[in-house]
Design an enzyme around this catalytic site. Sequence first.
Site, PDB file in Angstrom:
ATOM      1  N   CYS A 217       0.820  -1.219   0.000  1.00 49.24           N
ATOM      2  CA  CYS A 217       0.000   0.000   0.000  1.00 49.24           C
ATOM      3  C   CYS A 217       0.849   1.263   0.000  1.00 49.24           C
ATOM      4  CB  CYS A 217      -0.939   0.005   1.205  1.00 49.24           C
ATOM      5  SG  CYS A 217      -2.387  -1.046   1.021  1.00 49.24           S
ATOM      6  N   GLY A 218       2.145   1.149  -0.281  1.00 45.36           N
ATOM      7  CA  GLY A 218       2.938   2.356  -0.483  1.00 45.36           C
ATOM      8  C   GLY A 218       3.891   2.751   0.624  1.00 45.36           C
TER       9      GLY A 218
END
Length: 594
Positions: A288-289
């Site tokens: 998710c980054g």
Amino acid sequence: MDYVQKVGGVPVTKGDFTGLPESVKTFITHWVQVCDPKYLYICDGSQDEANEVTDELVERGPLQILTKYENNYIARTDSDDVARVESNIWTCTDDKYETVPHVAPGVAGILGKWCSPSDAREYLQTFVGCMAGRTMYVIPFSMGPIGSPLSKIGIEITDSNYVLLCMRIMTRVSHDIWDLLRASNEDFVRCIHSVGVPISSHRTIVNNWPCNPDKSFIGHFPSRKEICSFGSGYGGNSLLGKKCYALRIASIIAKEEDWLAEHMLIMGITNEKTGKEIFVAAAFPSACGKTSMAMLTPTLPGYKVRCVGDDIAWMRFDETGQLYAINPEAGFFGVCPGTNSKTNPNVMQTFFKNSIFTNVAMTEDGGFFWEGLEDEVVKCPIIHHRWEDKKGVPISVLIFGGKRPTGVPLVFETFSWEHGVMVGACVKSEATAAAESTGKKIMHDPMAMRPFMGYNFGKYLDHWLSLNKAPNKVPKVFHVNWFRVDEDGKFLWPGFGENIRVLDWIIRRCEEGSDDIGLKSPIGYLPRKGSINLEGLDKPVKWDELFSLPKHYWEDDMAESKRFLQLQVGEDLPKKVKEELDAQEKRINEELFA
């Protein structure tokens, strides 16, 4: 060839077994007797060792040289050996509810998986004779800078020299570990791994990748601080210093010793005008980054970002009450698809040398390729100079987040530590490639720790709440969502390097804290319109849509979150978290309007 030293009749091909600490010798001897290897190899972490192991892997075929780069290699696994075998990961305790919460009757718990001691013994029988004909490698490693009071020691036994090579990247493998154990009374975490394929096995070997996925499992034994992994040679299934130790076992140790082991990046953000630096820790579900944020290239002039770690943070309050964090890992480990010079140039620069790629494509000219990689015309180029600081770095901000395409605003600040813990407990995100799931389903991932919980999640939340005590100065807690989309499915926020604009607002909230830039809402403090610097963006931002709080959405979301926690945590859910849930639900019902 005659070998001077033998352990249980097994020749020692490298290292001095007799000179090891007694507790280590006992540990090794036991598993030599169980696994029945042909040879014993005691690692020292030297460059000569790395060269020797690499050359052997290239000669046998598990590794290929990526000739386009410096010291880069590619491996391909058996396709049945998958990244995370969550359904076969469990923790063994005498009391079931030390490990998992009291879920509602008929509900399958997803916050940890418990195994009884009798069932665990049955699982462990698969280790008998599993290394026959193979070499047993003994890997001494430190999670965190060697000798730091925040660091911990581990020893991994494995029959995979690919694992040895990767552990050298991801942890600090060193002969100095033996001296450290002798000089201190500290115990070590015992890690046992086997691919589960003795040389005499009739199982077909695919891509020079031995594995036994039909019998794969990962077991954790907190009482003896031991991790046992069988059948898989891939990722965190075999690199036991990673999620198994650094999160599941470490979270248990952290509770006992009053600190935190979290699935969080650590980054330093410097305002070059003032020279002031603030350190941030942020928790997002896998893929998710986190890595993109930890290595962010700021588009906003006047800011510099430096990375301390991209995945795991160990954090402890010092005697003055300041929270300090270290990155227990030594390297970077991530998912490739979607990574390129546009999404994360610093990551790209990081792995152009001294890297191992697994299950990616290889180009004709000896390069790597994967989905989302454009034509691309060093240790991490923005690694922080304090990343090996034995004291750690001072954390001022904690951030939670996930992939939420609707309803959740770009950023908000929680009202208090307790409210922040509740927000963390309600983290949700679209399922990612790192999990055993498919599709775009929104999944609960409390504190971004769902797959990594080492003990009862209710007690885990209690532990978080207990840290708000004198003299501790708990950080402010925020939530971010880079992934909200409009009605056409297009992202409302540009993301990537532009995320510095959100971090700028967060930092100013910590420094100023005034309502000049914050507006109270039912879910926390939102940015006042215009308080995020949008100057220079290529396209205008739909501010009202990006920060809207649809009443029906939040009513449903809160009801669903409460139901999830009631079903999954039950009577173990702390009273304070229940109160925060009720208070937020009341604010939404009374204050939000369609």
